[in-house]
Design a protein around this motif. Structure first.
Motif, short mmCIF file in Angstrom:
data_model
loop_
_atom_site.label_atom_id
_atom_site.label_comp_id
_atom_site.label_asym_id
_atom_site.label_seq_id
_atom_site.Cartn_x
_atom_site.Cartn_y
_atom_site.Cartn_z
N VAL A 159 0.84 -1.20 0.00
CA VAL A 159 0.00 0.00 0.00
C VAL A 159 0.88 1.26 0.00
N GLY A 160 1.83 1.29 0.91
CA GLY A 160 2.65 2.50 1.10
C GLY A 160 3.39 2.92 -0.15
N ALA A 161 3.92 1.96 -0.88
CA ALA A 161 4.72 2.29 -2.08
C ALA A 161 3.84 3.02 -3.10
N VAL A 162 2.60 2.56 -3.25
CA VAL A 162 1.70 3.20 -4.22
C VAL A 162 1.24 4.55 -3.68
N ALA A 163 0.91 4.60 -2.38
CA ALA A 163 0.45 5.87 -1.80
C ALA A 163 1.50 6.96 -2.00
N GLY A 164 2.74 6.63 -1.72
CA GLY A 164 3.81 7.64 -1.84
C GLY A 164 4.03 8.08 -3.28
N GLN A 165 4.00 7.10 -4.20
CA GLN A 165 4.24 7.47 -5.60
C GLN A 165 3.09 8.30 -6.17
N LEU A 166 1.87 7.98 -5.76
CA LEU A 166 0.74 8.78 -6.24
C LEU A 166 0.77 10.19 -5.63
N ALA A 167 1.16 10.26 -4.37
CA ALA A 167 1.25 11.58 -3.72
C ALA A 167 2.33 12.43 -4.39
N LYS A 168 3.41 11.76 -4.77
CA LYS A 168 4.50 12.48 -5.48
C LYS A 168 3.99 13.01 -6.82
N ARG A 169 3.21 12.19 -7.50
CA ARG A 169 2.65 12.62 -8.80
C ARG A 169 1.69 13.79 -8.62
N ALA A 290 -3.82 3.27 -13.08
CA ALA A 290 -2.55 2.67 -12.66
C ALA A 290 -1.91 1.76 -13.70
N ALA A 291 -2.72 1.00 -14.46
CA ALA A 291 -2.12 0.02 -15.37
C ALA A 291 -1.19 0.68 -16.39
N PRO A 292 -1.59 1.81 -17.02
CA PRO A 292 -0.65 2.44 -17.96
C PRO A 292 0.62 2.93 -17.26
N LEU A 293 0.48 3.42 -16.03
CA LEU A 293 1.66 3.89 -15.29
C LEU A 293 2.61 2.73 -15.01
N VAL A 294 2.04 1.58 -14.65
CA VAL A 294 2.88 0.40 -14.38
C VAL A 294 3.58 -0.02 -15.67
N ARG A 295 2.83 -0.04 -16.76
CA ARG A 295 3.41 -0.46 -18.06
C ARG A 295 4.57 0.46 -18.46
N GLU A 296 4.42 1.74 -18.19
CA GLU A 296 5.46 2.70 -18.59
C GLU A 296 6.57 2.83 -17.55
N GLY A 297 6.47 2.06 -16.47
CA GLY A 297 7.51 2.10 -15.44
C GLY A 297 7.40 3.34 -14.56
N LEU A 298 6.26 4.01 -14.59
CA LEU A 298 6.09 5.24 -13.80
C LEU A 298 5.48 4.96 -12.43
N LEU A 299 4.94 3.76 -12.27
CA LEU A 299 4.45 3.33 -10.96
C LEU A 299 5.17 2.02 -10.67
N LYS A 300 6.16 2.13 -9.77
CA LYS A 300 7.04 0.98 -9.55
C LYS A 300 6.48 0.10 -8.43
N TYR A 301 6.86 -1.15 -8.46
CA TYR A 301 6.42 -2.06 -7.42
C TYR A 301 7.46 -3.13 -7.21
N ARG A 302 7.39 -3.73 -6.05
CA ARG A 302 8.33 -4.79 -5.71
C ARG A 302 7.54 -5.92 -5.08
N GLU A 303 7.87 -7.14 -5.43
CA GLU A 303 7.17 -8.30 -4.87
C GLU A 303 8.16 -9.16 -4.09
N ASP A 304 7.67 -9.70 -3.02
CA ASP A 304 8.46 -10.61 -2.20
C ASP A 304 7.74 -11.96 -2.30
N ILE A 305 8.31 -12.87 -3.08
CA ILE A 305 7.58 -14.12 -3.37
C ILE A 305 8.23 -15.29 -2.64
N VAL A 306 7.46 -15.96 -1.81
CA VAL A 306 7.96 -17.16 -1.13
C VAL A 306 7.38 -18.39 -1.85
N GLU A 307 8.07 -19.50 -1.71
CA GLU A 307 7.72 -20.68 -2.50
C GLU A 307 6.87 -21.68 -1.73
#
Ligand SMILES: NC(=O)c1ccc[n+]([C@@H]2O[C@H](COP(=O)([O-])OP(=O)(O)OC[C@H]3O[C@@H](n4cnc5c(N)ncnc54)[C@H](OP(=O)(O)O)[C@@H]3O)[C@@H](O)[C@H]2O)c1
Length: 338
Positions: A159-169, A290-307
């Motif tokens: 949540v926080g990563a998106v909130a901060g990036q949108l606030a920056k925009r 959000a989807a176009p921003l993600v596609r253009e690399g303007l809304l970044k995200y990171r995933e932590d994937i466990v197996e």
């Protein structure tokens, strides 16, 4: 296709911080889809802080998970068999069917996913419920204005990563708060926040004073506790607190003493809670932004994937201790689209 299902069940209600013994992991027969149902084979399971509330048994805005039930959770999966006219075998879909490998679910409750539009896993994170939460909280409550200062806690998280990036925009100065130097570096250097403060370092208050020289106009609250106590006195007149979550208090066994709210009057503050599902009808609106921003690399995200499904309980406990770094997912099976 695996012959069997495998599930994580609630064995007993956690007291304080959950422990692995609160969960049971067991094989189960493969479910048989009924009329208008689909057998979905899970690929990614989302682990989210709200699940702590669901397993506590406390009455809330949603029904608790009962002892012996499969733990609730959202899953992206692939149709293994379909008895619903709108779904064909091999298609990808998303639904809420819990911590298990397979589920027979009503087609009506599933949402189709197109892997060409965005990676499948994003339906659980940046383009899914957490990203949408950030969007709603800012749009409805925070309403950041250009030049204002916005503080976001759990800033490296889903949540926080998106909130901060949108606030920056929106043209604001954005200061994140996260646990440890690696997360803070990521928040500042990769996500583009103006600053990020480590809540584990001494004197968060002094760090906020220097990072927010004009005070704080919007606080996007994800953690509560000591972080909230450091931010609250630094809110400006007409400041807004977006009460999204207070994860640091989810394992408390007794309520904490109430805050002193005198400043709410003096400073004309607005403190408002919200639950993302209140406005689920606006999710398509968020995806369109959000989807176009993600596609253009303007809304970044990171995933932590466990197996593997068996790692879900430990990973979930880690989430409540800040061990995840990014949106926490469990890979239930290989993702054929990656
Ligand atoms: N209102 C809604 O509808 C809604 C919807 C979704 C989520 N939420 C809330 O949003 C918040 C963030 O959720 P998320 O999915 O984005 O999770 P997340 O940030 O990906 O993961 C949780 C993070 O919380 C931080 N944390 C855990 N224990 C903490 C503690 N004792 N003190 C300070 N920080 C702690 C950790 O980050 P650090 O290492 O950086 O401390 C941890 O990585 C949660 O409070 C959640 O309940 C609310």
């Amino acid at each position: 296709m695996a012959e069997q299902n495998r599930q994580v069940l609630l064995k007993r209600r956690p007291q304080g911080m959950p422990v692995p013994e609160d969960f049971a992991i067991a094989d189960a027969p493969l479910p048989e889809p009924g009329a208008d149902q689909v057998l979905l084979r899970g690929i990614y399971l989302s682990l989210d802080p709200y699940m702590r509330g669901r397993i506590s048994g406390v009455r809330s805005y949603a029904k608790p998970v009962e002892i012996g039930d499969v733990i609730e959770g959202r899953v992206v999966g692939q149709v293994a068999r379909s008895r619903h006219p709108d779904f064909r075998e091999g298609e990808y879909a998303f639904g809420g069917y819990g911590w298990q490998l397979y589920s027979a679910v009503d087609g009506a409750g599933l949402q189709k996913l197109d892997p060409a539009e965005a990676p499948l896993s994003t339906a659980l994170g940046v383009l899914g419920m957490p990203g949408f939460t950030a969007y709603l909280g800012l749009a409805n409550i925070g309403q950041p204005q250009p030049g204002e200062t916005v503080v976001v806690s759990a800033a490296s998280g889903a949540v926080g990563a998106v909130a901060g990036q949108l606030a920056k925009r929106a043209g604001t100065r954005v200061v994140g708060i996260a646990g440890g130097p690696d997360k803070c570096r990521y928040v500042q250097e990769e996500l583009g926040f103006d600053a990020c403060l480590d809540h584990r370092a001494p004197d968060l208050g002094a760090a906020l004073d220097s990072a927010c020289p004009k005070g704080i106009d919007v606080y996007f609250e994800n953690v509560g506790g000591a972080v909230q106590q450091a931010v609250f006195p630094r809110l400006n007149d007409f400041g807004r607190m977006v009460m999204c979550g207070m994860i640091s208090e989810y394992n408390d066994t007794a309520p904490r003493p109430g805050p002193n709210l005198a400043a709410v009057v003096r400073k004309r503050l607005k403190i408002q809670g919200f639950i993302v599902s209140d406005q689920r009808h606006r999710h398509a609106e968020y995806r369109a932004v959000a989807a176009p921003l993600v596609r253009e690399g303007l809304l970044k995200y990171r995933e932590d994937i466990v197996e593997g499904i068996d790692s879900a309980p430990t990973a979930f406990i880690g989430l409540l201790q800040g061990r995840n770094f990014g949106k926490l997912l469990v890979r239930l099976a290989p993702d054929p689209t990656r």
